[in-house]
Design a protein around this motif. Sequence first.
Motif, PDB file in Angstrom:
ATOM      1  N   VAL A   1       0.846  -1.201   0.000  1.00 27.29           N
ATOM      2  CA  VAL A   1       0.000   0.000   0.000  1.00 27.29           C
ATOM      3  C   VAL A   1       0.878   1.246   0.000  1.00 27.29           C
ATOM      4  CG1 VAL A   1      -1.622   1.368   1.367  1.00 27.29           C
ATOM      5  CG2 VAL A   1      -1.988  -1.097   1.090  1.00 27.29           C
ATOM      6  N   ASP A   2       1.870   1.291   0.874  1.00 23.36           N
ATOM      7  CA  ASP A   2       2.759   2.457   0.945  1.00 23.36           C
ATOM      8  C   ASP A   2       3.481   2.674  -0.383  1.00 23.36           C
ATOM      9  OD1 ASP A   2       1.974   2.861   3.545  1.00 23.36           O
ATOM     10  OD2 ASP A   2       3.746   1.879   4.431  1.00 23.36           O
ATOM     11  N   HIS A   3       3.878   1.579  -1.036  1.00 29.95           N
ATOM     12  CA  HIS A   3       4.589   1.701  -2.309  1.00 29.95           C
ATOM     13  C   HIS A   3       3.706   2.357  -3.376  1.00 29.95           C
ATOM     14  CE1 HIS A   3       6.879   0.711  -5.885  1.00 29.95           C
ATOM     15  NE2 HIS A   3       5.829   0.034  -6.365  1.00 29.95           N
ATOM     16  N   TYR A   4       2.474   1.871  -3.512  1.00 29.64           N
ATOM     17  CA  TYR A   4       1.600   2.411  -4.566  1.00 29.64           C
ATOM     18  C   TYR A   4       1.208   3.859  -4.293  1.00 29.64           C
ATOM     19  CZ  TYR A   4       1.206  -2.072  -6.911  1.00 29.64           C
ATOM     20  OH  TYR A   4       1.492  -3.212  -7.615  1.00 29.64           O
ATOM     21  N   VAL A   5       1.003   4.223  -3.026  1.00 29.05           N
ATOM     22  CA  VAL A   5       0.676   5.613  -2.692  1.00 29.05           C
ATOM     23  C   VAL A   5       1.849   6.533  -3.020  1.00 29.05           C
ATOM     24  CG1 VAL A   5       0.162   7.225  -0.802  1.00 29.05           C
ATOM     25  CG2 VAL A   5      -1.031   5.023  -0.930  1.00 29.05           C
ATOM     26  N   SER A   6       3.077   6.029  -2.792  1.00 26.68           N
ATOM     27  CA  SER A   6       4.268   6.852  -3.033  1.00 26.68           C
ATOM     28  C   SER A   6       4.464   7.190  -4.508  1.00 26.68           C
ATOM     29  CB  SER A   6       5.512   6.147  -2.487  1.00 26.68           C
ATOM     30  OG  SER A   6       5.824   5.001  -3.277  1.00 26.68           O
ATOM     31  N   LEU A   7       3.861   6.434  -5.385  1.00 26.70           N
ATOM     32  CA  LEU A   7       4.012   6.683  -6.824  1.00 26.70           C
ATOM     33  C   LEU A   7       3.189   7.877  -7.303  1.00 26.70           C
ATOM     34  CD1 LEU A   7       3.999   2.983  -8.111  1.00 26.70           C
ATOM     35  CD2 LEU A   7       5.963   4.479  -7.734  1.00 26.70           C
ATOM     36  N   LYS A   8       2.153   8.237  -6.518  1.00 23.06           N
ATOM     37  CA  LYS A   8       1.391   9.476  -6.719  1.00 23.06           C
ATOM     38  C   LYS A   8       0.851   9.635  -8.137  1.00 23.06           C
ATOM     39  CE  LYS A   8       3.612  11.984  -2.959  1.00 23.06           C
ATOM     40  NZ  LYS A   8       4.321  13.214  -2.533  1.00 23.06           N
ATOM     41  N   ASN A   9       0.089   8.655  -8.561  1.00 20.94           N
ATOM     42  CA  ASN A   9      -0.679   8.817  -9.800  1.00 20.94           C
ATOM     43  C   ASN A   9      -1.981   8.041  -9.652  1.00 20.94           C
ATOM     44  OD1 ASN A   9      -0.470   6.033 -11.186  1.00 20.94           O
ATOM     45  ND2 ASN A   9       1.685   6.529 -10.723  1.00 20.94           N
ATOM     46  N   ARG A  10      -2.944   8.424 -10.460  1.00 23.14           N
ATOM     47  CA  ARG A  10      -4.296   7.907 -10.318  1.00 23.14           C
ATOM     48  C   ARG A  10      -4.356   6.386 -10.402  1.00 23.14           C
ATOM     49  NH1 ARG A  10      -9.272  10.088  -8.821  1.00 23.14           N
ATOM     50  NH2 ARG A  10      -8.689  12.018  -9.908  1.00 23.14           N
ATOM     51  N   ARG A  11      -3.627   5.808 -11.358  1.00 23.09           N
ATOM     52  CA  ARG A  11      -3.670   4.358 -11.529  1.00 23.09           C
ATOM     53  C   ARG A  11      -3.171   3.639 -10.278  1.00 23.09           C
ATOM     54  NH1 ARG A  11       0.516   1.973 -15.676  1.00 23.09           N
ATOM     55  NH2 ARG A  11       1.823   2.554 -13.904  1.00 23.09           N
ATOM     56  N   ASP A  12      -2.083   4.135  -9.679  1.00 22.65           N
ATOM     57  CA  ASP A  12      -1.537   3.473  -8.493  1.00 22.65           C
ATOM     58  C   ASP A  12      -2.380   3.740  -7.256  1.00 22.65           C
ATOM     59  OD1 ASP A  12       0.789   2.180  -9.667  1.00 22.65           O
ATOM     60  OD2 ASP A  12       1.517   4.206 -10.023  1.00 22.65           O
ATOM     61  N   TYR A  13      -3.080   4.869  -7.206  1.00 23.68           N
ATOM     62  CA  TYR A  13      -4.024   5.103  -6.115  1.00 23.68           C
ATOM     63  C   TYR A  13      -5.145   4.057  -6.164  1.00 23.68           C
ATOM     64  CZ  TYR A  13      -1.838   9.675  -5.294  1.00 23.68           C
ATOM     65  OH  TYR A  13      -0.956  10.676  -5.003  1.00 23.68           O
ATOM     66  N   LYS A  14      -5.575   3.731  -7.379  1.00 24.73           N
ATOM     67  CA  LYS A  14      -6.598   2.684  -7.521  1.00 24.73           C
ATOM     68  C   LYS A  14      -6.072   1.342  -7.001  1.00 24.73           C
ATOM     69  CE  LYS A  14      -9.008   4.621 -11.528  1.00 24.73           C
ATOM     70  NZ  LYS A  14      -9.374   4.417 -12.966  1.00 24.73           N
ATOM     71  N   ALA A  15      -4.804   1.028  -7.324  1.00 28.84           N
ATOM     72  CA  ALA A  15      -4.209  -0.221  -6.842  1.00 28.84           C
ATOM     73  C   ALA A  15      -4.123  -0.225  -5.321  1.00 28.84           C
ATOM     74  CB  ALA A  15      -2.819  -0.400  -7.444  1.00 28.84           C
ATOM     75  N   ALA A  16      -3.728   0.924  -4.735  1.00 27.03           N
ATOM     76  CA  ALA A  16      -3.633   1.016  -3.277  1.00 27.03           C
ATOM     77  C   ALA A  16      -5.002   0.804  -2.636  1.00 27.03           C
ATOM     78  CB  ALA A  16      -3.065   2.367  -2.879  1.00 27.03           C
ATOM     79  N   THR A  17      -6.050   1.344  -3.273  1.00 22.11           N
ATOM     80  CA  THR A  17      -7.411   1.182  -2.743  1.00 22.11           C
ATOM     81  C   THR A  17      -7.826  -0.290  -2.760  1.00 22.11           C
ATOM     82  OG1 THR A  17      -8.008   3.404  -3.497  1.00 22.11           O
ATOM     83  CG2 THR A  17      -9.814   1.872  -3.054  1.00 22.11           C
ATOM     84  N   ARG A  18      -7.530  -0.972  -3.838  1.00 18.91           N
ATOM     85  CA  ARG A  18      -7.866  -2.399  -3.922  1.00 18.91           C
ATOM     86  C   ARG A  18      -7.142  -3.188  -2.830  1.00 18.91           C
ATOM     87  NH1 ARG A  18      -6.059  -3.641  -9.723  1.00 18.91           N
ATOM     88  NH2 ARG A  18      -6.440  -5.803  -9.057  1.00 18.91           N
ATOM     89  N   LEU A  19      -5.875  -2.852  -2.593  1.00 18.96           N
ATOM     90  CA  LEU A  19      -5.117  -3.546  -1.551  1.00 18.96           C
ATOM     91  C   LEU A  19      -5.690  -3.244  -0.164  1.00 18.96           C
ATOM     92  CD1 LEU A  19      -1.451  -3.072  -2.814  1.00 18.96           C
ATOM     93  CD2 LEU A  19      -2.646  -5.235  -2.554  1.00 18.96           C
ATOM     94  N   LEU A  20      -6.122  -2.009   0.058  1.00 15.27           N
ATOM     95  CA  LEU A  20      -6.691  -1.640   1.347  1.00 15.27           C
ATOM     96  C   LEU A  20      -7.977  -2.421   1.625  1.00 15.27           C
ATOM     97  CD1 LEU A  20      -6.029   2.212   1.265  1.00 15.27           C
ATOM     98  CD2 LEU A  20      -5.167   0.618   3.005  1.00 15.27           C
ATOM     99  N   LYS A  21      -8.760  -2.653   0.582  1.00 14.39           N
ATOM    100  CA  LYS A  21      -9.996  -3.418   0.765  1.00 14.39           C
ATOM    101  C   LYS A  21      -9.676  -4.861   1.157  1.00 14.39           C
ATOM    102  CE  LYS A  21     -13.500  -2.613  -1.938  1.00 14.39           C
ATOM    103  NZ  LYS A  21     -14.344  -2.433  -3.158  1.00 14.39           N
TER     104      LYS A  21
END
Length: 519
Positions: free
Chosen positions: A456-476
């Motif tokens: 989650v921390d990795h995808y948020v650190s990339l700071k783009n919409r696509r990776d925010y979506k990936a971080a959200t899926r992981l959080l769920k």
Amino acid sequence: MSATPLLNDSQWLKLIEYVAATYNEVTLSRGFTHFKQEQVKQLTLSEGNTVQARVEEADTYQVSVYLDKLSLSQCTCPVQHACKHLAAVLMELADRQGYLASQILSAKQYLKRAAASSDLDAAKQQLPTMDVTGWHRWLNQYTSSIKPSFDQSIYAENLRKSLASITKASVPFTDREYPYWELHQSLFILRKIKELQLQAGPIHYSSSTIYRIAEDLQIWLKNQRDVVGSLENSALLEQTSAYCREQMAEDAGQKYHDFGIYMTFWQHWILPGPEAASLLPAEIAELNKWLDEQPTPSLAAAKAYLLLRMAEGDMAWKALEESPGFQAAPANLFITFLTMLTETQNWELLVDWLHKSSSFFNTRRTRELEIYANMWKTALAHVPESEEQMWRIFEDFLPQSLRVIEQMLYEQEKWKPWLEMQMLFGHDPFHHRVSVLQPIEKANPSLLLPYFHQAVDHYVSLKNRRDYKAATRLLKRLEKVYKKMKKTERWDTYFSGFVERHSRLRALQEELRKGKLLE
């Protein structure tokens, strides 16, 4: 000319014999030129079995051929008898009657080949009385007209087609003898291909042919159930073993084709027999004689194989160690021995040889390493106390063994070190199918927390919409893990802190709302 054939096979042979006795090669060659240039005209049949024809070149000549008395045949050219025009007409006649004109051109050679073929046919009936050396001598003569090809597969196929004409019905072998005859036909083809490889020149095309022939022969040996354990033809059995020893003595490299055939022959034709145990010491003695005179890796491997069958593991390993080029032996050689030990269920000896042969599998060749690892898995099922020894070996293999270690950790449900390896590889939960992580989630879900949090921390650190979506899926998915642990309060504390830390990332906040993690 009448459609009724003028010549039968007997008359054709007489015609060839007449040409061979009467014509010289120069005249026949010139006659063949007239025939190919279609200078023979109006070939017709007259009374008294006489052929009339006209040959046109600078001048035109009339030719008469008396089939019932060939010596009276004549031409209107100055030579009159046994001339090139008569030869051309005979070739044209042969062609129209369905025979090969080229056989007239090479009449003497044709008769020699026919005589040799007749001798071979007569000798074919004597094959059951010959030893295998006689068989190979006869096969060499029988296929002498087949010329080697730059393409080894074509040469092998031509040899095979030629030998296919020797059917079981055409040779008086017994049912017990015939499989040995079939075996030696394949051994003969293999030897001819090896001889072709040794010749100078560009004969490397289709060099995989020799591997295919050897593999096919081993499969065939395994499938010959009718001869398994039969010592009825003990002479053929001994002669075949001797032939294989001789071939192994000629293999100075690390190919092991002949060793593979020898081993399969013993494993499937001899060792299942009731008297097999009594044959092993004598066979090892014969191998020792060859090794004293001409040591080769294949002979050493054969000796090691038989000693292993006698459960003499140390002596077998010593036989290999003393062979020339032992350190360059391929891993596949040891796979052969390890497989045999697995099949014979000699588990203690299998563990010993897995340890002794380990250095030969410390390579980048993943296929051999995977087979080696599977052998260890089999051994551990029967000798579990050897597990520590196995892990030391694979640790010594690093980094080549990373994938193997990863797979074995997962199969043994050693989840913590397996997850640590995933993070070491830079993987995250998206790298696996959901079903891969399900057993861990069921057995010990807390182990997944660092894996998910890091991702989650990795995808948020990339700071783009696509990776925010990936971080959200992981959080769920992470929320489900906490619920599985019955630690919802910890999830609430973590998530509220996460939202507060990243409150300025509007795109992330939007994705969290879309994922229904935020209201």
